[in-house]
Write a protein that holds these residues in place. Structure first.
Motif, PDB file in Angstrom:
ATOM      1  N   VAL A  54       0.871  -1.166   0.000  1.00  0.00           N
ATOM      2  CA  VAL A  54       0.000   0.000   0.000  1.00  0.00           C
ATOM      3  C   VAL A  54       0.912   1.221   0.000  1.00  0.00           C
ATOM      4  N   ALA A  55       0.722   2.088  -0.970  1.00  0.00           N
ATOM      5  CA  ALA A  55       1.568   3.264  -1.152  1.00  0.00           C
ATOM      6  C   ALA A  55       0.714   4.530  -1.027  1.00  0.00           C
ATOM      7  N   PRO A  56       0.572   5.054   0.200  1.00  0.00           N
ATOM      8  CA  PRO A  56      -0.300   6.210   0.420  1.00  0.00           C
ATOM      9  C   PRO A  56       0.395   7.550   0.152  1.00  0.00           C
ATOM     10  N   GLY A  57      -0.433   8.577   0.035  1.00  0.00           N
ATOM     11  CA  GLY A  57       0.068   9.941  -0.079  1.00  0.00           C
ATOM     12  C   GLY A  57       0.705  10.266  -1.415  1.00  0.00           C
ATOM     13  N   LEU A  58       0.307   9.570  -2.463  1.00  0.00           N
ATOM     14  CA  LEU A  58       0.888   9.792  -3.786  1.00  0.00           C
ATOM     15  C   LEU A  58      -0.167  10.372  -4.723  1.00  0.00           C
ATOM     16  N   ASN A  59       0.112  11.540  -5.267  1.00  0.00           N
ATOM     17  CA  ASN A  59      -0.798  12.150  -6.230  1.00  0.00           C
ATOM     18  C   ASN A  59      -0.119  12.496  -7.545  1.00  0.00           C
ATOM     19  N   GLY A  60       1.122  12.954  -7.469  1.00  0.00           N
ATOM     20  CA  GLY A  60       1.843  13.332  -8.675  1.00  0.00           C
ATOM     21  C   GLY A  60       2.264  12.129  -9.495  1.00  0.00           C
ATOM     22  N   LEU A  61       2.309  12.288 -10.791  1.00  0.00           N
ATOM     23  CA  LEU A  61       2.670  11.210 -11.710  1.00  0.00           C
ATOM     24  C   LEU A  61       4.065  10.674 -11.396  1.00  0.00           C
ATOM     25  N   GLY A  62       4.140   9.408 -11.012  1.00  0.00           N
ATOM     26  CA  GLY A  62       5.413   8.735 -10.781  1.00  0.00           C
ATOM     27  C   GLY A  62       6.202   9.181  -9.571  1.00  0.00           C
TER      28      GLY A  62
END
Length: 185
Positions: A155-163
């Motif tokens: 689970v990889a939370p807190g990611l919004n920007g591409l890559g």
């Protein structure tokens, strides 16, 4: 050994894609392939149950390429971001179509050979990794029910920007640990 990735994000080179590629790379398996269902012609399950009678899905589309790759692979890494409190439509479509690997009711025994391993990468914009835990566990269990053993979840939370996952050393490290563990299992 052979490994494949199935990245069910509409954003190529997004966070799920980055982490799936890290898992595949760290597995050390040279023979691998990545599928992007968003770029493929894949229809939804038709609930015709033809797969229970024939042992193969009746819908003839690009899902056939994924079926063939899964049958040949030792390791399958699924990637799907959370959208609107659940996994993407692309992942759900693929998951529904994987029903074809299960035998007839009431047992629904997997037709996949024993020993296939899987990982499930779930990226999300929301910071709290436990926010969608129940839903993620449900998807993990669905992957396992198809016949994959010891499904690992990242689970990889807190990611919004591409890559942007590539710039998160802890996430990349966890992906690499999963990749190494899939080969050792």
């Amino acid at each position: 050994m052979k490994a494949i990735g199935i990245v069910c994000s509409p954003r190529k080179n997004g966070n799920s894609d980055v982490l799936v590629r890290e898992i595949l790379k760290s597995s050390g398996i040279k023979e691998n392939e990545i599928f992007y269902p968003n770029e493929m012609n894949i229809k939804g399950c038709q609930a015709c149950y033809s797969c229970k009678e024939r042992g193969r899905c009746a819908v003839e589309d690009d899902m056939g390429k994924i079926y063939d790759a899964i049958e040949k692979a030792d390791i399958v890494v699924f990637g799907a971001p959370i959208y609107m409190s659940g996994v993407t439509a692309q992942f759900k479509t693929v998951l529904d179509r994987l029903f074809a690997f299960l035998g007839p009711a009431p047992e629904f025994v997997s037709r996949l050979p024993k020993g296939k391993r899987a990982a499930f990468v779930v990226s999300q914009g929301y910071e709290d990794a436990k926010e969608y835990e129940a839903h993620i566990n449900q998807m993990k269990n669905a992957i396992a029910s198809i016949g994959f053993e010891g499904v690992r979840v990242l689970v990889a939370p807190g990611l919004n920007g591409l890559g942007e996952a590539i710039g998160k050393p802890d996430m990349v490290k966890e992906a690499r640990i999963i990749g190494e563990s899939l080969v050792r299992a």
